[in-house]
Design a protein around this motif. Structure first.
Motif, mmCIF file in Angstrom:
data_model
loop_
_atom_site.group_PDB
_atom_site.id
_atom_site.type_symbol
_atom_site.label_atom_id
_atom_site.label_comp_id
_atom_site.label_asym_id
_atom_site.label_seq_id
_atom_site.Cartn_x
_atom_site.Cartn_y
_atom_site.Cartn_z
ATOM 1 N N LYS A 157 5.345 -8.560 16.936
ATOM 2 C CA LYS A 157 4.842 -9.543 17.891
ATOM 3 C C LYS A 157 3.794 -8.942 18.819
ATOM 4 C CE LYS A 157 8.983 -12.457 17.981
ATOM 5 N NZ LYS A 157 10.122 -12.951 18.804
ATOM 6 N N GLY A 158 3.933 -7.655 19.086
ATOM 7 C CA GLY A 158 2.964 -7.011 19.972
ATOM 8 C C GLY A 158 1.845 -6.318 19.240
ATOM 9 N N ALA A 159 1.842 -6.416 17.904
ATOM 10 C CA ALA A 159 0.818 -5.744 17.105
ATOM 11 C C ALA A 159 -0.356 -6.664 16.850
ATOM 12 C CB ALA A 159 1.421 -5.282 15.780
ATOM 13 N N SER A 160 -1.459 -6.078 16.408
ATOM 14 C CA SER A 160 -2.643 -6.859 16.067
ATOM 15 C C SER A 160 -2.338 -7.778 14.904
ATOM 16 C CB SER A 160 -3.808 -5.934 15.704
ATOM 17 O OG SER A 160 -4.882 -6.663 15.157
ATOM 18 N N ALA A 161 -2.863 -8.997 14.963
ATOM 19 C CA ALA A 161 -2.656 -9.971 13.883
ATOM 20 C C ALA A 161 -3.628 -9.750 12.726
ATOM 21 C CB ALA A 161 -2.803 -11.376 14.421
ATOM 22 N N THR A 162 -4.565 -8.822 12.897
ATOM 23 C CA THR A 162 -5.553 -8.573 11.860
ATOM 24 C C THR A 162 -4.936 -7.873 10.667
ATOM 25 O OG1 THR A 162 -7.264 -8.342 13.563
ATOM 26 C CG2 THR A 162 -7.788 -7.510 11.360
ATOM 27 N N ARG A 163 -5.142 -8.404 9.487
ATOM 28 C CA ARG A 163 -4.622 -7.774 8.286
ATOM 29 C C ARG A 163 -5.403 -6.502 7.987
ATOM 30 N NH1 ARG A 163 -3.729 -12.124 3.523
ATOM 31 N NH2 ARG A 163 -3.057 -10.207 2.492
ATOM 32 N N PRO A 164 -4.720 -5.441 7.555
ATOM 33 C CA PRO A 164 -5.420 -4.199 7.248
ATOM 34 C C PRO A 164 -6.276 -4.344 5.996
ATOM 35 C CG PRO A 164 -3.139 -4.046 6.532
ATOM 36 C CD PRO A 164 -3.281 -5.345 7.294
ATOM 37 N N THR A 165 -7.331 -3.541 5.931
ATOM 38 C CA THR A 165 -8.151 -3.504 4.723
ATOM 39 C C THR A 165 -7.506 -2.521 3.762
ATOM 40 O OG1 THR A 165 -10.163 -3.986 5.973
ATOM 41 C CG2 THR A 165 -10.434 -3.007 3.789
ATOM 42 N N LEU A 166 -6.994 -3.024 2.654
ATOM 43 C CA LEU A 166 -6.282 -2.172 1.712
ATOM 44 C C LEU A 166 -7.224 -1.638 0.647
ATOM 45 C CD1 LEU A 166 -2.940 -4.104 1.149
ATOM 46 C CD2 LEU A 166 -3.470 -2.344 2.823
ATOM 47 N N ARG A 167 -7.162 -0.336 0.423
ATOM 48 C CA ARG A 167 -7.924 0.249 -0.657
ATOM 49 C C ARG A 167 -7.233 -0.024 -1.986
ATOM 50 N NH1 ARG A 167 -8.259 6.286 1.551
ATOM 51 N NH2 ARG A 167 -6.076 5.752 1.921
ATOM 52 N N ALA A 168 -8.016 -0.306 -3.000
ATOM 53 C CA ALA A 168 -7.446 -0.549 -4.321
ATOM 54 C C ALA A 168 -7.163 0.802 -4.978
ATOM 55 C CB ALA A 168 -8.426 -1.358 -5.171
ATOM 56 N N LEU A 169 -5.958 1.328 -4.730
ATOM 57 C CA LEU A 169 -5.623 2.628 -5.269
ATOM 58 C C LEU A 169 -5.645 2.608 -6.794
ATOM 59 C CD1 LEU A 169 -2.691 3.841 -2.988
ATOM 60 C CD2 LEU A 169 -5.125 4.261 -2.752
ATOM 61 N N PRO A 170 -6.246 3.633 -7.411
ATOM 62 C CA PRO A 170 -6.291 3.692 -8.868
ATOM 63 C C PRO A 170 -4.890 3.828 -9.462
ATOM 64 C CG PRO A 170 -7.920 5.157 -7.909
ATOM 65 C CD PRO A 170 -7.049 4.688 -6.792
ATOM 66 N N HIS B 181 0.837 -1.209 0.000
ATOM 67 C CA HIS B 181 0.000 0.000 0.000
ATOM 68 C C HIS B 181 0.870 1.257 0.000
ATOM 69 C CE1 HIS B 181 -3.478 2.531 0.841
ATOM 70 N NE2 HIS B 181 -2.739 3.140 1.738
ATOM 71 N N GLU B 182 1.938 1.261 0.787
ATOM 72 C CA GLU B 182 2.824 2.427 0.859
ATOM 73 C C GLU B 182 3.476 2.720 -0.487
ATOM 74 O OE1 GLU B 182 5.437 1.323 4.001
ATOM 75 O OE2 GLU B 182 3.983 1.779 5.586
ATOM 76 N N VAL B 183 3.853 1.683 -1.215
ATOM 77 C CA VAL B 183 4.452 1.869 -2.532
ATOM 78 C C VAL B 183 3.458 2.548 -3.470
ATOM 79 C CG1 VAL B 183 5.124 0.604 -4.619
ATOM 80 C CG2 VAL B 183 6.232 0.098 -2.444
ATOM 81 N N SER B 184 2.202 2.118 -3.451
ATOM 82 C CA SER B 184 1.195 2.737 -4.317
ATOM 83 C C SER B 184 0.982 4.203 -3.955
ATOM 84 C CB SER B 184 -0.124 1.970 -4.220
ATOM 85 O OG SER B 184 -0.001 0.682 -4.784
ATOM 86 N N ALA B 185 0.923 4.508 -2.653
ATOM 87 C CA ALA B 185 0.746 5.898 -2.221
ATOM 88 C C ALA B 185 1.968 6.736 -2.590
ATOM 89 C CB ALA B 185 0.492 5.949 -0.719
ATOM 90 N N MET B 186 3.167 6.185 -2.410
ATOM 91 C CA MET B 186 4.394 6.892 -2.790
ATOM 92 C C MET B 186 4.402 7.213 -4.271
ATOM 93 S SD MET B 186 7.104 4.662 -0.545
ATOM 94 C CE MET B 186 8.508 5.132 -1.560
ATOM 95 N N CYS B 187 3.924 6.288 -5.077
ATOM 96 C CA CYS B 187 3.882 6.497 -6.524
ATOM 97 C C CYS B 187 2.986 7.686 -6.866
ATOM 98 C CB CYS B 187 3.390 5.234 -7.217
ATOM 99 S SG CYS B 187 3.469 5.314 -9.019
#
Length: 229
Positions: free
Chosen positions: A216-229, A162-168
């Motif tokens: 290890k101390g973070a939530s195991a839930t995967r983030p909901t990623l927006r499909a960036l255009p 997701h960060e790569v898409s936003a950086m782009c």
């Protein structure tokens, strides 16, 4: 007999509103442009032209996205079909290049528009309601990248994608603005290659011990990623 010369057909009223709104939203923000002003600058006599064609600002924003998405998705599918699925750089290039290319068109304001959209506080983000073809294309990209960096644990892997898409988006919007005011910018070849270097380096980097400990101390839930255009 002389042959008649075809008369060029300009954009329809609806298309002209979309292109004008894309530019104005990009330059002034999504809350910085009254809908009537969009109609006026698009040359519409009807002061309620936006509401007539799109119903609301949200409908207009969706139309701006849809106006570009079909081309972006088709171009990505073509590049993906020609790229090696086991080459991370090739996979990233096939997905990001169609967006990178838009910065070279000084009449296209889609990238700075996307910047504004990413910053906007929507109760229901229009990026969650994109066409199935685009969402499937984006998920295919996420899956292809993920398969090439299996040593990067979740949710870090999805976050990096997701960060790569936003950086782009941000890097290419900056380039578009610079070109509009005749600022010196790197050549297109250097710009593209350097961006891809950075994207691949971020995606492929081995997580540090500090990062793994933090995970290890973070939530195991995967983030909901927006499909960036």
């Amino acid at each position: 007999m002389s042959k008649s010369v075809p008369v060029p057909v300009g954009p329809s009223a609806k298309q002209q509103l979309v292109l004008t709104a894309e530019r104005l939203f990009a330059q002034r923000g999504l809350d910085g442009v009254p809908l009537r002003q969009i109609g006026t600058e698009a040359g519409m006599a009807n002061k309620s032209a936006v509401q007539y064609h799109f119903g609301s600002k949200e409908g207009l924003v969706q139309a701006i996205l849809l106006n570009r998405l079909e081309h972006l998705t088709r171009r990505r599918q073509l590049l993906e079909a020609r790229s090696a699925s086991d080459d991370l750089r090739a996979v990233v290039e096939a997905h990001q290049l169609p967006l990178i290319e838009l910065a070279e068109d000084e009449t296209c304001f889609y990238l700075p528009f996307l910047e504004q959209l990413l910053r906007y506080d929507y109760s229901v983000n229009p990026l969650t309601a994109l066409p199935d073809a685009h969402r499937e294309s984006h998920q295919s990209y996420v899956d292809r990248v993920g398969a090439l960096i299996p040593y990067v644990p979740q949710p870090l892997r999805d976050n990096r994608i997701h960060e790569v898409s936003a950086m782009c988006v941000h890097a290419c919007a900056d380039r578009h603005r610079a070109r509009l005011v005749d600022m010196a910018v790197p050549s297109y070849a250097v710009h593209v290659s350097s961006l891809l270097d950075g994207f691949v380096a971020l995606l492929a980097a081995e997580p540090s011990k500090d990062t793994l400990t933090a995970l290890k101390g973070a939530s195991a839930t995967r983030p909901t990623l927006r499909a960036l255009p």
